[in-house]
Design a protein around this motif. Structure first.
Motif, short mmCIF file in Angstrom:
data_model
loop_
_atom_site.label_atom_id
_atom_site.label_comp_id
_atom_site.label_asym_id
_atom_site.label_seq_id
_atom_site.Cartn_x
_atom_site.Cartn_y
_atom_site.Cartn_z
N ALA A 124 60.14 49.79 24.53
CA ALA A 124 58.70 49.58 24.64
C ALA A 124 58.42 48.07 24.65
O ALA A 124 59.02 47.32 23.88
CB ALA A 124 57.99 50.24 23.47
N ARG A 125 57.51 47.65 25.51
CA ARG A 125 57.22 46.22 25.61
C ARG A 125 55.78 45.95 25.20
O ARG A 125 54.89 46.78 25.38
CB ARG A 125 57.42 45.71 27.04
N LEU A 126 55.59 44.76 24.69
CA LEU A 126 54.25 44.29 24.33
C LEU A 126 53.69 43.51 25.51
O LEU A 126 54.45 42.85 26.24
CB LEU A 126 54.33 43.38 23.11
N ARG A 127 52.39 43.58 25.67
CA ARG A 127 51.81 42.75 26.73
C ARG A 127 50.39 42.35 26.37
O ARG A 127 49.65 43.11 25.74
CB ARG A 127 51.88 43.45 28.09
N LEU A 128 50.04 41.16 26.80
CA LEU A 128 48.66 40.68 26.69
C LEU A 128 48.04 40.82 28.07
O LEU A 128 48.60 40.35 29.07
CB LEU A 128 48.62 39.22 26.26
N ARG A 129 46.90 41.50 28.12
CA ARG A 129 46.22 41.69 29.41
C ARG A 129 44.93 40.89 29.42
O ARG A 129 44.07 41.07 28.56
CB ARG A 129 45.91 43.17 29.65
N GLU A 130 44.82 40.03 30.40
CA GLU A 130 43.66 39.16 30.52
C GLU A 130 43.02 39.41 31.88
O GLU A 130 43.72 39.46 32.90
CB GLU A 130 44.12 37.70 30.40
N GLN A 131 41.70 39.52 31.90
CA GLN A 131 41.00 39.75 33.16
C GLN A 131 40.68 38.40 33.79
O GLN A 131 40.08 37.53 33.16
CB GLN A 131 39.71 40.55 32.91
N ILE A 132 41.11 38.23 35.04
CA ILE A 132 40.98 36.95 35.73
C ILE A 132 40.06 37.11 36.94
O ILE A 132 40.17 38.10 37.68
CB ILE A 132 42.36 36.44 36.22
N GLY A 133 39.22 36.14 37.14
CA GLY A 133 38.39 36.09 38.34
C GLY A 133 38.88 34.98 39.25
O GLY A 133 39.32 33.93 38.77
N ILE A 134 38.84 35.23 40.54
CA ILE A 134 39.18 34.16 41.50
C ILE A 134 38.12 34.18 42.59
O ILE A 134 37.82 35.24 43.16
CB ILE A 134 40.62 34.32 42.05
N GLY A 135 37.55 33.02 42.83
CA GLY A 135 36.46 32.93 43.79
C GLY A 135 36.70 31.87 44.83
O GLY A 135 37.38 30.87 44.57
N ARG A 136 36.19 32.10 46.01
CA ARG A 136 36.22 31.10 47.08
C ARG A 136 34.79 30.66 47.36
O ARG A 136 33.91 31.49 47.59
CB ARG A 136 36.85 31.67 48.35
N LEU A 137 34.58 29.32 47.31
CA LEU A 137 33.24 28.77 47.52
C LEU A 137 33.31 27.71 48.61
O LEU A 137 34.28 26.97 48.72
CB LEU A 137 32.70 28.16 46.23
N ARG A 138 32.27 27.67 49.40
CA ARG A 138 32.21 26.72 50.51
C ARG A 138 31.20 25.62 50.16
O ARG A 138 30.09 25.93 49.71
CB ARG A 138 31.76 27.46 51.77
N PRO A 139 31.59 24.35 50.35
CA PRO A 139 30.62 23.28 50.04
C PRO A 139 29.48 23.26 51.04
O PRO A 139 29.67 23.54 52.21
CB PRO A 139 31.47 22.01 50.13
N VAL A 140 28.31 22.94 50.53
CA VAL A 140 27.13 22.78 51.38
C VAL A 140 26.78 21.31 51.39
O VAL A 140 26.78 20.66 50.34
CB VAL A 140 25.94 23.61 50.83
N ARG A 141 26.52 20.76 52.56
CA ARG A 141 26.26 19.33 52.68
C ARG A 141 24.77 19.02 52.70
O ARG A 141 23.93 19.89 52.89
CB ARG A 141 26.91 18.79 53.95
N ASP A 142 24.48 17.73 52.46
CA ASP A 142 23.12 17.19 52.58
C ASP A 142 22.14 17.82 51.61
O ASP A 142 20.98 18.05 51.95
CB ASP A 142 22.59 17.34 54.01
N THR A 143 22.63 18.13 50.42
CA THR A 143 21.71 18.70 49.43
C THR A 143 21.24 17.65 48.45
O THR A 143 20.26 17.86 47.74
CB THR A 143 22.42 19.80 48.62
#
Lengths: 145, 97
Positions: A124-143
């Motif tokens: 039997a193995r132990l494990r730590l489970r972590e929820q990860i988010g990964i996002g892609r963002l596009r830069p907006v210019r002239d703001t």
């Protein structure tokens, strides 16, 4: 955190992307992997409302929301997945949380429960489970900033 | 501990940023290069930074020779790094925001 996003915005080429990968504000869980399935033994908690990974991740969410509200980026895609860390011994888990997760703690009760479950089954193995988010963002210019 | 042996993180990164070929990447929070090693071969040029000087030293020492030609490392943060605007195709905040 907002300043980091501002700098990232400046350093990106117009057609570039920002990739933000980090844990969500959901707590991490200590689990035991048995032949019959996965059993949750407990969770990793912040040591206080202000200090700890969950509070830190919530602040990062706020900073990102501010960057989006200011028009620096538009969000293109977001995924979530479980990131797993495996260990064979309780001491590994305890030391990892103490040493690597600033402001976090894992209850002795959870560790004891995991140890008891692990003892019921060889391999039997132990494990730590972590929820990860990964996002892609596009830069907006002239703001403006 | 054994981290992400299933490679789920790498697969998610590939799904979010499928085209790294020839791209100039700034990775913020590289630590000792755990994630960098998993994607850098697909990228063009990578600048990997982290405030932890010891972690950066570990990364440099253990960097596979195949990555040395196009991965550079620097101890520092976004606040201390002086870079010209519009320098990168990808900024990767690696568990660092």
């Amino acid at each position: 955190m907002v300043d980091a996003l501002r700098r990232a915005h400046e350093w990106l080429r117009p057609a570039g992307i920002l990739v933000d990968i980090r844990p969500t504000a959901e707590p991490a869980y200590l689990e035991v992997q048995l032949a019959s399935g996965i059993v949750v033994a407990g969770r990793v908690s912040d040591i206080s409302d202000q200090a700890g990974p969950n509070a830190r991740h919530a602040r990062a969410d706020t900073a990102l929301a501010m960057a989006l509200n200011r028009g620096w980026f538009v969000s293109e895609r977001h995924l979530e997945f479980s990131f797993l860390r495996y260990a064979d011994r309780i001491a590994e888990v305890r030391n990892h949380v103490r040493g690597e997760w600033m402001g976090a703690r894992i209850d002795d009760e959870a560790l004891d429960r995991a140890a008891r479950l692990q003892a019921t089954e060889p391999g039997a193995r132990l494990r730590l489970r972590e929820q990860i988010g990964i996002g892609r963002l596009r830069p907006v210019r002239d703001t403006g900033h | 501990m054994e981290l992400d042996p299933e490679g789920v993180e790498t697969a998610a990164l590939a799904a979010i940023a499928p085209d790294l070929h020839g791209r100039r990447v700034l990775e913020v929070g590289c630590g000792s290069g755990r994630l960098t090693r998993r994607y850098a071969a697909r990228a063009g040029e990578v600048l990997a930074i982290d405030p932890d000087e010891a972690a950066i030293a570990t990364f440099r020492t253990g960097m596979p020779s195949a990555l040395r030609a196009h991965v550079s490392t620097q101890a520092g943060t976004l606040a201390t790094l002086g870079l010209p605007d519009g320098s990168f195709d990808v900024v990767l905040l690696a568990w660092s925001l």
